[in-house]
Design an enzyme around this catalytic site. Sequence first.
Site, PDB file in Angstrom:
ATOM      1  N   TYR A 160     -26.868 -83.545 -15.799  1.00  0.00           N
ATOM      2  CA  TYR A 160     -26.629 -82.094 -15.870  1.00  0.00           C
ATOM      3  C   TYR A 160     -26.829 -81.542 -17.283  1.00  0.00           C
ATOM      4  O   TYR A 160     -27.234 -80.391 -17.447  1.00  0.00           O
ATOM      5  CB  TYR A 160     -25.245 -81.758 -15.305  1.00  0.00           C
ATOM      6  CG  TYR A 160     -25.226 -81.905 -13.798  1.00  0.00           C
ATOM      7  CD1 TYR A 160     -24.680 -83.045 -13.206  1.00  0.00           C
ATOM      8  CD2 TYR A 160     -25.810 -80.947 -12.979  1.00  0.00           C
ATOM      9  CE1 TYR A 160     -24.717 -83.207 -11.827  1.00  0.00           C
ATOM     10  CE2 TYR A 160     -25.851 -81.111 -11.599  1.00  0.00           C
ATOM     11  CZ  TYR A 160     -25.301 -82.246 -11.034  1.00  0.00           C
ATOM     12  OH  TYR A 160     -25.362 -82.416  -9.671  1.00  0.00           O
ATOM     13  N   ASP A 184     -28.833 -72.412 -11.653  1.00  0.00           N
ATOM     14  CA  ASP A 184     -29.335 -71.758 -12.866  1.00  0.00           C
ATOM     15  C   ASP A 184     -28.877 -70.300 -12.894  1.00  0.00           C
ATOM     16  O   ASP A 184     -28.417 -69.777 -11.880  1.00  0.00           O
ATOM     17  CB  ASP A 184     -30.869 -71.847 -12.922  1.00  0.00           C
ATOM     18  CG  ASP A 184     -31.557 -71.077 -11.800  1.00  0.00           C
ATOM     19  OD1 ASP A 184     -32.272 -71.697 -10.985  1.00  0.00           O
ATOM     20  OD2 ASP A 184     -31.362 -69.840 -11.715  1.00  0.00           O
ATOM     21  N   HIS A 230     -23.292 -73.122  -4.688  1.00  0.00           N
ATOM     22  CA  HIS A 230     -23.289 -74.528  -5.127  1.00  0.00           C
ATOM     23  C   HIS A 230     -22.856 -74.672  -6.584  1.00  0.00           C
ATOM     24  O   HIS A 230     -23.104 -75.708  -7.209  1.00  0.00           O
ATOM     25  CB  HIS A 230     -24.670 -75.158  -4.925  1.00  0.00           C
ATOM     26  CG  HIS A 230     -25.042 -75.323  -3.486  1.00  0.00           C
ATOM     27  ND1 HIS A 230     -26.326 -75.571  -3.071  1.00  0.00           N
ATOM     28  CD2 HIS A 230     -24.305 -75.264  -2.358  1.00  0.00           C
ATOM     29  CE1 HIS A 230     -26.359 -75.657  -1.749  1.00  0.00           C
ATOM     30  NE2 HIS A 230     -25.152 -75.471  -1.293  1.00  0.00           N
ATOM     31  N   CYS A 233     -12.143 -78.884 -14.564  1.00  0.00           N
ATOM     32  CA  CYS A 233     -11.264 -80.045 -14.762  1.00  0.00           C
ATOM     33  C   CYS A 233     -10.965 -80.675 -13.406  1.00  0.00           C
ATOM     34  O   CYS A 233     -10.431 -80.002 -12.502  1.00  0.00           O
ATOM     35  CB  CYS A 233      -9.954 -79.626 -15.424  1.00  0.00           C
ATOM     36  SG  CYS A 233      -8.784 -80.994 -15.573  1.00  0.00           S
ATOM     37  N   ASN A 257     -41.644 -68.183   1.667  1.00  0.00           N
ATOM     38  CA  ASN A 257     -41.626 -69.564   1.185  1.00  0.00           C
ATOM     39  C   ASN A 257     -43.052 -70.077   1.002  1.00  0.00           C
ATOM     40  O   ASN A 257     -43.970 -69.600   1.680  1.00  0.00           O
ATOM     41  CB  ASN A 257     -40.900 -70.442   2.224  1.00  0.00           C
ATOM     42  CG  ASN A 257     -40.006 -71.484   1.570  1.00  0.00           C
ATOM     43  OD1 ASN A 257     -39.238 -71.168   0.664  1.00  0.00           O
ATOM     44  ND2 ASN A 257     -40.110 -72.715   2.022  1.00  0.00           N
ATOM     45  N   LEU A 258     -43.179 -71.072   0.117  1.00  0.00           N
ATOM     46  CA  LEU A 258     -44.516 -71.634  -0.142  1.00  0.00           C
ATOM     47  C   LEU A 258     -45.066 -72.260   1.132  1.00  0.00           C
ATOM     48  O   LEU A 258     -46.238 -72.121   1.463  1.00  0.00           O
ATOM     49  CB  LEU A 258     -44.412 -72.687  -1.246  1.00  0.00           C
ATOM     50  CG  LEU A 258     -45.702 -73.146  -1.937  1.00  0.00           C
ATOM     51  CD1 LEU A 258     -46.416 -71.962  -2.580  1.00  0.00           C
ATOM     52  CD2 LEU A 258     -45.385 -74.217  -2.986  1.00  0.00           C
ATOM     53  N   GLU A 259     -44.187 -72.941   1.868  1.00  0.00           N
ATOM     54  CA  GLU A 259     -44.555 -73.584   3.135  1.00  0.00           C
ATOM     55  C   GLU A 259     -43.399 -73.413   4.106  1.00  0.00           C
ATOM     56  O   GLU A 259     -42.304 -73.021   3.710  1.00  0.00           O
ATOM     57  CB  GLU A 259     -44.858 -75.066   2.913  1.00  0.00           C
ATOM     58  CG  GLU A 259     -43.697 -75.786   2.269  1.00  0.00           C
ATOM     59  CD  GLU A 259     -44.098 -77.110   1.613  1.00  0.00           C
ATOM     60  OE1 GLU A 259     -45.296 -77.314   1.356  1.00  0.00           O
ATOM     61  OE2 GLU A 259     -43.184 -77.891   1.374  1.00  0.00           O
ATOM     62  N   ALA A 295     -43.449 -67.642  -4.720  1.00  0.00           N
ATOM     63  CA  ALA A 295     -42.450 -66.563  -4.795  1.00  0.00           C
ATOM     64  C   ALA A 295     -42.850 -65.482  -5.795  1.00  0.00           C
ATOM     65  O   ALA A 295     -42.631 -64.297  -5.549  1.00  0.00           O
ATOM     66  CB  ALA A 295     -41.096 -67.161  -5.170  1.00  0.00           C
TER      67      ALA A 295
HETATM   68  N1  APR Z   1     -42.502 -70.291  -4.284  1.00  0.00           N
HETATM   69  C1  APR Z   1     -41.848 -70.253  -3.068  1.00  0.00           C
HETATM   70  N2  APR Z   1     -41.322 -71.369  -2.468  1.00  0.00           N
HETATM   71  C2  APR Z   1     -41.474 -72.534  -3.132  1.00  0.00           C
HETATM   72  C3  APR Z   1     -42.154 -72.643  -4.387  1.00  0.00           C
HETATM   73  C4  APR Z   1     -42.668 -71.440  -4.958  1.00  0.00           C
HETATM   74  N3  APR Z   1     -43.310 -71.448  -6.118  1.00  0.00           N
HETATM   75  N4  APR Z   1     -42.142 -73.959  -4.769  1.00  0.00           N
HETATM   76  C5  APR Z   1     -41.500 -74.649  -3.790  1.00  0.00           C
HETATM   77  N5  APR Z   1     -41.107 -73.795  -2.802  1.00  0.00           N
HETATM   78  C6  APR Z   1     -40.344 -74.105  -1.581  1.00  0.00           C
HETATM   79  C7  APR Z   1     -40.709 -75.451  -0.958  1.00  0.00           C
HETATM   80  O1  APR Z   1     -41.754 -75.290  -0.018  1.00  0.00           O
HETATM   81  C8  APR Z   1     -39.399 -75.864  -0.294  1.00  0.00           C
HETATM   82  O2  APR Z   1     -39.328 -75.325   1.029  1.00  0.00           O
HETATM   83  O3  APR Z   1     -38.996 -74.219  -1.977  1.00  0.00           O
HETATM   84  C9  APR Z   1     -38.321 -75.174  -1.153  1.00  0.00           C
HETATM   85  C10 APR Z   1     -37.540 -76.117  -2.054  1.00  0.00           C
HETATM   86  O4  APR Z   1     -36.770 -76.949  -1.224  1.00  0.00           O
HETATM   87  P1  APR Z   1     -35.711 -77.990  -1.860  1.00  0.00           P
HETATM   88  O5  APR Z   1     -36.340 -78.735  -2.957  1.00  0.00           O
HETATM   89  O6  APR Z   1     -35.151 -78.753  -0.710  1.00  0.00           O
HETATM   90  O7  APR Z   1     -34.586 -77.055  -2.530  1.00  0.00           O
HETATM   91  P2  APR Z   1     -33.396 -76.252  -1.825  1.00  0.00           P
HETATM   92  O8  APR Z   1     -33.778 -75.832  -0.442  1.00  0.00           O
HETATM   93  O9  APR Z   1     -32.963 -75.198  -2.749  1.00  0.00           O
HETATM   94  O10 APR Z   1     -32.263 -77.389  -1.739  1.00  0.00           O
HETATM   95  C11 APR Z   1     -31.023 -77.029  -1.157  1.00  0.00           C
HETATM   96  O11 APR Z   1     -30.080 -79.149  -1.728  1.00  0.00           O
HETATM   97  O12 APR Z   1     -30.236 -80.755  -3.312  1.00  0.00           O
HETATM   98  C12 APR Z   1     -29.400 -79.814  -2.792  1.00  0.00           C
HETATM   99  O13 APR Z   1     -27.648 -78.552  -3.781  1.00  0.00           O
HETATM  100  C13 APR Z   1     -29.026 -78.760  -3.833  1.00  0.00           C
HETATM  101  O14 APR Z   1     -29.060 -76.355  -3.665  1.00  0.00           O
HETATM  102  C14 APR Z   1     -29.769 -77.520  -3.349  1.00  0.00           C
HETATM  103  C15 APR Z   1     -29.885 -77.758  -1.858  1.00  0.00           C
END
Ligand code: APR
EC number: 2.3.1.286
Length: 230
Positions: A51, A89, A104, A112, A196-198, A214
């Site tokens: 962290y 963040d 989160h 603490c 979303n990207l995908e 995004a």
């Molecule tokens: N623009 C839009 N979407 C994006 C981009 C981008 N530039 N880059 C990646 N992505 C999408 C990916 O396609 C994916 O679906 O963002 C998503 C990221 O997924 P994860 O890595 O699983 O992140 P997240 O969904 O935030 O994870 C949820 O899991 O690890 C724990 O506590 C942690 O808050 C987190 C939670």
Amino acid sequence: MIVILTGAGISAESGLGTFRDRDGLWTRYDLNEVATPEGFARNPGVVHAFYNARRANCREAQPNAAHVALARLEAEHAEKVLIVTQNVDDLHERAGSRNVLHMHGSLGGALCAHCAHRWPAPRVMTADDPCPACGKRRTRPDIVWFGEYPYYMEQIWEALRSARLFVSIGTSGTVYPAAAFVQDAARAGAETLELNLEGSEGASDFDACRRGPASRIVPEWVSEVLDARR
Ligand code: APR
């Protein structure tokens, strides 16, 4: 009300890695070691190093056009706009958003593990840092780890129940309870949109989906929404 759920994907173009994409954090770190209370009990030094590095990256990062567009939506739209973020963040706030719930936790906080006192996180946190309230040396990042209950859930569910529109941005839809918010909102009659990207795990639960980075698709969508009001 417009409720917006964000995930790591919205901060990806600010240089903060996602978790499950290629080269994501969980492909490089064992989440059991760095993101569980058990891992912290076993080796707090490893967890703090993880962290502390993320906190340093976050300091270097800047909000991108997607964060800025959401702040604009909050400032210019007549309806209340609430951001529920899974991100730890502070890029939403640095972009100017005010209504942000960090379900989160936050890299900017210390907690603490003995008395639950909270205070601003130092740049470099160690397990030996004494709690300013009880003096115990059980300092941990104020982050919700796997197996722990997310923050602000009552407020979040209340907002989902009164949402007119629910939008999900940059999340894979693999972690609950956030992954079920689209169903909670739809059940309450909200229109639902995924940016979303995908396709996420829950993409088929949304009324509409748009694909792309995004920093491009969020400002496009915000301009459409604000132009439609004129
Ligand atoms: N623009 C839009 N979407 C994006 C981009 C981008 N530039 N880059 C990646 N992505 C999408 C990916 O396609 C994916 O679906 O963002 C998503 C990221 O997924 P994860 O890595 O699983 O992140 P997240 O969904 O935030 O994870 C949820 O899991 O690890 C724990 O506590 C942690 O808050 C987190 C939670």
